[in-house]
Motif scaffolding. Structure first.
Motif, PDB file in Angstrom:
ATOM      1  N   THR A 150       0.810  -1.317   0.068  1.00  0.00           N
ATOM      2  CA  THR A 150       0.119  -0.218  -0.123  1.00  0.00           C
ATOM      3  C   THR A 150       0.887   1.269   0.027  1.00  0.00           C
ATOM      4  N   ALA A 151       1.907   1.115   0.876  1.00  0.00           N
ATOM      5  CA  ALA A 151       2.877   2.540   1.086  1.00  0.00           C
ATOM      6  C   ALA A 151       4.151   1.933   1.789  1.00  0.00           C
ATOM      7  N   ALA A 152       5.102   2.886   1.358  1.00  0.00           N
ATOM      8  CA  ALA A 152       6.339   2.471   1.863  1.00  0.00           C
ATOM      9  C   ALA A 152       7.257   3.532   2.425  1.00  0.00           C
ATOM     10  N   HIS A 153       7.594   3.536   3.853  1.00  0.00           N
ATOM     11  CA  HIS A 153       8.230   4.817   4.481  1.00  0.00           C
ATOM     12  C   HIS A 153       9.673   4.802   4.063  1.00  0.00           C
ATOM     13  N   ILE A 154      10.029   5.975   3.324  1.00  0.00           N
ATOM     14  CA  ILE A 154      11.394   5.960   2.694  1.00  0.00           C
ATOM     15  C   ILE A 154      12.117   6.946   3.440  1.00  0.00           C
ATOM     16  N   LEU A 155      13.265   6.698   3.898  1.00  0.00           N
ATOM     17  CA  LEU A 155      14.489   7.801   4.353  1.00  0.00           C
ATOM     18  C   LEU A 155      15.340   7.911   3.062  1.00  0.00           C
ATOM     19  N   GLY A 159      18.190  12.985   4.670  1.00  0.00           N
ATOM     20  CA  GLY A 159      17.801  12.963   5.983  1.00  0.00           C
ATOM     21  C   GLY A 159      16.073  12.935   6.138  1.00  0.00           C
ATOM     22  N   GLN A 160      15.298  13.182   5.304  1.00  0.00           N
ATOM     23  CA  GLN A 160      14.030  13.377   5.289  1.00  0.00           C
ATOM     24  C   GLN A 160      13.263  12.049   5.080  1.00  0.00           C
ATOM     25  N   MET A 161      12.212  11.996   5.766  1.00  0.00           N
ATOM     26  CA  MET A 161      11.410  10.748   5.591  1.00  0.00           C
ATOM     27  C   MET A 161       9.994  11.043   4.873  1.00  0.00           C
ATOM     28  N   GLU A 162       9.756  10.207   3.994  1.00  0.00           N
ATOM     29  CA  GLU A 162       8.594  10.381   3.121  1.00  0.00           C
ATOM     30  C   GLU A 162       7.698   9.165   2.920  1.00  0.00           C
ATOM     31  N   TRP A 163       6.380   9.137   2.942  1.00  0.00           N
ATOM     32  CA  TRP A 163       5.622   7.600   2.548  1.00  0.00           C
ATOM     33  C   TRP A 163       5.284   7.874   1.304  1.00  0.00           C
ATOM     34  N   LEU A 164       5.668   6.945   0.287  1.00  0.00           N
ATOM     35  CA  LEU A 164       5.431   6.637  -0.968  1.00  0.00           C
ATOM     36  C   LEU A 164       4.415   5.732  -1.309  1.00  0.00           C
ATOM     37  N   THR A 165       3.424   6.019  -1.955  1.00  0.00           N
ATOM     38  CA  THR A 165       2.032   5.155  -2.301  1.00  0.00           C
ATOM     39  C   THR A 165       2.767   4.190  -3.253  1.00  0.00           C
ATOM     40  N   ASN A 166       1.969   3.201  -3.602  1.00  0.00           N
ATOM     41  CA  ASN A 166       2.224   1.898  -4.368  1.00  0.00           C
ATOM     42  C   ASN A 166       2.434   2.532  -5.842  1.00  0.00           C
ATOM     43  N   THR A 175      12.171  -4.412  -9.892  1.00  0.00           N
ATOM     44  CA  THR A 175      12.486  -3.077  -9.931  1.00  0.00           C
ATOM     45  C   THR A 175      11.664  -1.862  -9.296  1.00  0.00           C
ATOM     46  N   SER A 176      12.083  -0.591  -8.812  1.00  0.00           N
ATOM     47  CA  SER A 176      11.256   0.420  -8.218  1.00  0.00           C
ATOM     48  C   SER A 176      12.011   1.694  -8.148  1.00  0.00           C
ATOM     49  N   VAL A 177      11.230   2.582  -7.898  1.00  0.00           N
ATOM     50  CA  VAL A 177      11.992   4.028  -8.277  1.00  0.00           C
ATOM     51  C   VAL A 177      13.048   4.162  -7.123  1.00  0.00           C
ATOM     52  N   LEU A 178      13.316   3.393  -6.273  1.00  0.00           N
ATOM     53  CA  LEU A 178      14.498   3.734  -5.302  1.00  0.00           C
ATOM     54  C   LEU A 178      15.753   3.526  -6.188  1.00  0.00           C
ATOM     55  N   GLN A 179      15.449   2.543  -7.132  1.00  0.00           N
ATOM     56  CA  GLN A 179      16.851   1.819  -7.469  1.00  0.00           C
ATOM     57  C   GLN A 179      17.835   2.978  -8.426  1.00  0.00           C
ATOM     58  N   LYS A 180      16.860   3.792  -8.905  1.00  0.00           N
ATOM     59  CA  LYS A 180      17.678   4.913  -9.848  1.00  0.00           C
ATOM     60  C   LYS A 180      17.088   6.359  -9.699  1.00  0.00           C
ATOM     61  N   LYS A 181      15.720   6.497  -9.776  1.00  0.00           N
ATOM     62  CA  LYS A 181      15.471   7.895  -9.857  1.00  0.00           C
ATOM     63  C   LYS A 181      15.441   8.631  -8.473  1.00  0.00           C
ATOM     64  N   ILE A 185      16.301   4.394   1.673  1.00  0.00           N
ATOM     65  CA  ILE A 185      16.056   3.233   2.320  1.00  0.00           C
ATOM     66  C   ILE A 185      14.583   2.939   2.973  1.00  0.00           C
ATOM     67  N   VAL A 186      14.228   1.871   2.587  1.00  0.00           N
ATOM     68  CA  VAL A 186      12.625   1.356   3.123  1.00  0.00           C
ATOM     69  C   VAL A 186      12.916   1.043   4.482  1.00  0.00           C
ATOM     70  N   ILE A 187      12.362   2.017   5.155  1.00  0.00           N
ATOM     71  CA  ILE A 187      12.355   1.729   6.552  1.00  0.00           C
ATOM     72  C   ILE A 187      11.108   1.109   7.293  1.00  0.00           C
ATOM     73  N   GLU A 188      10.119   1.364   6.351  1.00  0.00           N
ATOM     74  CA  GLU A 188       8.697   0.475   6.872  1.00  0.00           C
ATOM     75  C   GLU A 188       7.968   0.213   5.509  1.00  0.00           C
ATOM     76  N   ALA A 189       7.037  -0.667   5.462  1.00  0.00           N
ATOM     77  CA  ALA A 189       6.266  -1.013   4.522  1.00  0.00           C
ATOM     78  C   ALA A 189       4.705  -1.342   5.007  1.00  0.00           C
ATOM     79  N   VAL A 190       3.862  -0.905   4.171  1.00  0.00           N
ATOM     80  CA  VAL A 190       2.530  -1.269   4.615  1.00  0.00           C
ATOM     81  C   VAL A 190       1.880  -2.217   3.617  1.00  0.00           C
ATOM     82  N   PHE A 191       1.431  -3.278   4.102  1.00  0.00           N
ATOM     83  CA  PHE A 191       0.743  -4.465   3.036  1.00  0.00           C
ATOM     84  C   PHE A 191      -0.749  -4.614   3.377  1.00  0.00           C
TER      85      PHE A 191
END
Length: 302
Positions: A150-155, A159-166, A175-181, A185-191
């Motif tokens: 559903t969402a991932a909590h990214i650092l 140093g800023q944290m942000e929740w990204l939607t699916n 692949t995900s957006v975190l690999q290149k663009k 760091i994925v610190i939490e995930a909501v499934f």
């Protein structure tokens, strides 16, 4: 670098080491030292560490259980952040599951199946962490992380944290957006999971475990699938058809069980594995005119 090392040690954020061999932290048991290695004991500790790293303008790399990594024999420059026990909280409310990035994926899938919830059966044999699985959109048996996240909590590096939607994670095959663009760091995930028949879920889990046990070399040090499948073809089948099953270079060997796995026979170096990867690529291309792309993440000094 020494100034940063001392500040990290003084900050009480968790484990902080200098020149830590990364062979101790990868499932392939390969990898040179990290200049600085940290394993934060809390999410707050992780954020504090990132602020210091940014302040000192030092490169950083995040790892989980090291199951999809090939680390250079010369190690990794800067700071290596391992997400482990300090970032593995779990909270479940019906089918909504919130879990820390350091949680082992296999253990999570087993725990959830026992509660009678469906959605993670595909992960029953994937030996990584939740964070790593989200980062690379891990999958098997016809499903993957993108189907349940559903969402991932990214650092992020600042140093800023942000929740990204699916949708914002921009998932595609492994692949995900975190690999290149947007490295982060994925610190939490909501499934989002679905209540189901506990016996049927457990049976599906067991079937997936048995399949991996019978077809893949997880008793040997390895990094999972080495190549992405060039669909509709399969990398393992191409490699086996090219006569490379069991082929060795140095201490690295293409598994005798599955052509898309390279195993460490006891003294393999990253250089051995890289040479074997290139040999497999060249052979498959020459025989079948198919270009293989690596799925395993290759990191560290070159």
């Amino acid at each position: 670098m020494q100034s940063l090392l001392q500040k990290l040690k003084d900050s009480n954020i968790g484990i902080v080491k200098e020149n830590e061999p990364l062979a101790n932290h990868t499932t392939m048991k390969i990898g040179g030292p990290a200049d600085i290695f940290i394993e934060p004991s809390t999410i707050e500790g992780l954020q504090t560490a990132m602020e210091m790293i940014v302040e000192h303008k030092v490169k950083w790399t995040a790892i989980g259980r090291g199951s999809n990594l090939l680390v250079s024999d010369d190690g990794i420059e800067g700071v290596v952040i391992k997400l482990g026990k300090g970032v593995n909280d779990i909270d479940m409310d019906g089918g909504n599951l919130r879990v820390g990035g350091g949680y082992p994926l296999v253990a999570l899938a087993t725990q959830i199946s026992r509660k009678g919830y469906s959605g993670l059966e595909f992960a029953s044999g994937i030996p990584g962490s939740v964070g790593g699985a989200v980062y690379m959109n891990a999958g098997a048996h016809g499903s993957d992380i993108s189907n349940i996240l559903t969402a991932a909590h990214i650092l992020f590096p600042n140093g800023q944290m942000e929740w990204l939607t699916n949708d914002e994670m921009a998932f595609s095959y492994r692949t995900s957006v975190l690999q290149k663009k947007r490295p982060g760091i994925v610190i939490e995930a909501v499934f989002s999971l679905i209540a189901g028949d506990k016996d049927k879920i457990s049976a599906e889990m067991q079937k997936n475990k048995d399949y991996r046990k019978n077809t893949q070399p997880y008793n040997d040090p390895c990094a999972g699938s080495i190549f992405r499948n060039p669909l509709p073809k399969y990398a393992g089948q191409l490699i086996e058809s090219a006569g490379l099953k069991g082929h060795s270079l140095g201490g690295a060997q293409i598994s005798e069980m599955h052509g898309n796995f390279i195993v460490n026979k006891g003294n393999a170096t990253a250089a051995d594995v890289l040479a074997l990867i290139q040999h497999a690529k060249d052979t498959v291309f020459n025989k079948f005119d198919v270009k293989l792309e690596t799925e395993v993440e290759i990191i560290g000094r070159k």
